[in-house]
Design a protein around this motif. Sequence first.
Motif, short mmCIF file in Angstrom:
data_model
loop_
_atom_site.label_atom_id
_atom_site.label_comp_id
_atom_site.label_asym_id
_atom_site.label_seq_id
_atom_site.Cartn_x
_atom_site.Cartn_y
_atom_site.Cartn_z
N THR A 1 2.45 1.73 -3.38
CA THR A 1 1.42 2.23 -4.30
C THR A 1 1.20 3.73 -4.12
O THR A 1 1.09 4.47 -5.10
N LYS A 2 1.18 4.19 -2.86
CA LYS A 2 1.01 5.63 -2.60
C LYS A 2 2.16 6.43 -3.16
O LYS A 2 1.95 7.51 -3.73
N PHE B 1 1.80 6.67 -6.92
CA PHE B 1 0.74 7.62 -7.26
C PHE B 1 1.21 9.06 -7.08
O PHE B 1 0.98 9.90 -7.94
N ASP B 2 1.88 9.32 -5.95
CA ASP B 2 2.36 10.68 -5.67
C ASP B 2 3.35 11.17 -6.72
O ASP B 2 3.39 12.35 -7.04
N ASN C 1 -4.40 6.02 -10.71
CA ASN C 1 -5.19 6.01 -9.49
C ASN C 1 -5.03 4.66 -8.80
O ASN C 1 -4.51 3.71 -9.40
N TYR C 2 -5.52 4.56 -7.58
CA TYR C 2 -5.50 3.29 -6.85
C TYR C 2 -6.66 3.23 -5.88
O TYR C 2 -7.23 4.26 -5.53
N LYS C 3 -7.01 2.00 -5.48
CA LYS C 3 -8.11 1.81 -4.53
C LYS C 3 -7.79 0.61 -3.66
O LYS C 3 -7.41 -0.44 -4.18
N LYS D 1 0.84 -1.21 0.00
CA LYS D 1 0.00 0.00 0.00
C LYS D 1 0.87 1.25 0.00
O LYS D 1 0.58 2.21 -0.72
N GLU D 2 1.94 1.23 0.80
CA GLU D 2 2.83 2.39 0.86
C GLU D 2 3.57 2.60 -0.46
O GLU D 2 3.73 3.74 -0.91
#
Length: 133
Positions: free
Chosen positions: A37-38, A41-42, A48-50, A34-35
Amino acid sequence: MMNTDPIADYLTRVRNAIKANHRVVEIPASNLKKEITKVLFDKGYIANYKFEETGVQGTIKIALKYNPISKISAIRTLTRVSKPGLRKYASVETMPRVLNGLGIAVLSTSKGVMTDKEARLQNVGGEVLCYVY
């Protein structure tokens, strides 16, 4: 199914989805994934992600980013650096520069998952997870 290197599996799923020109890729979730992925994205590598909290583990749905005209992915290369058999750590002085600053190195530090540039600013070293460009 037990996976020995979940980060390599994550990167391979994204790499395969890009090669197959998929718009969305689904990956089993973990806090580290998750980190990462963030961070992607940044820095503008994914559209995008979900995070979906279904079942025990949950999943991450990533919308991949492509150039609207040439249809080339924003991510050219994803390379795993630190592996379970050989961990790679970098201090602030030995921090890698990916493509002379055009790409990013994703690091797992004591202050969380961040890029090489952010780690230099915060003056922390850590485990080099992967290179993205």
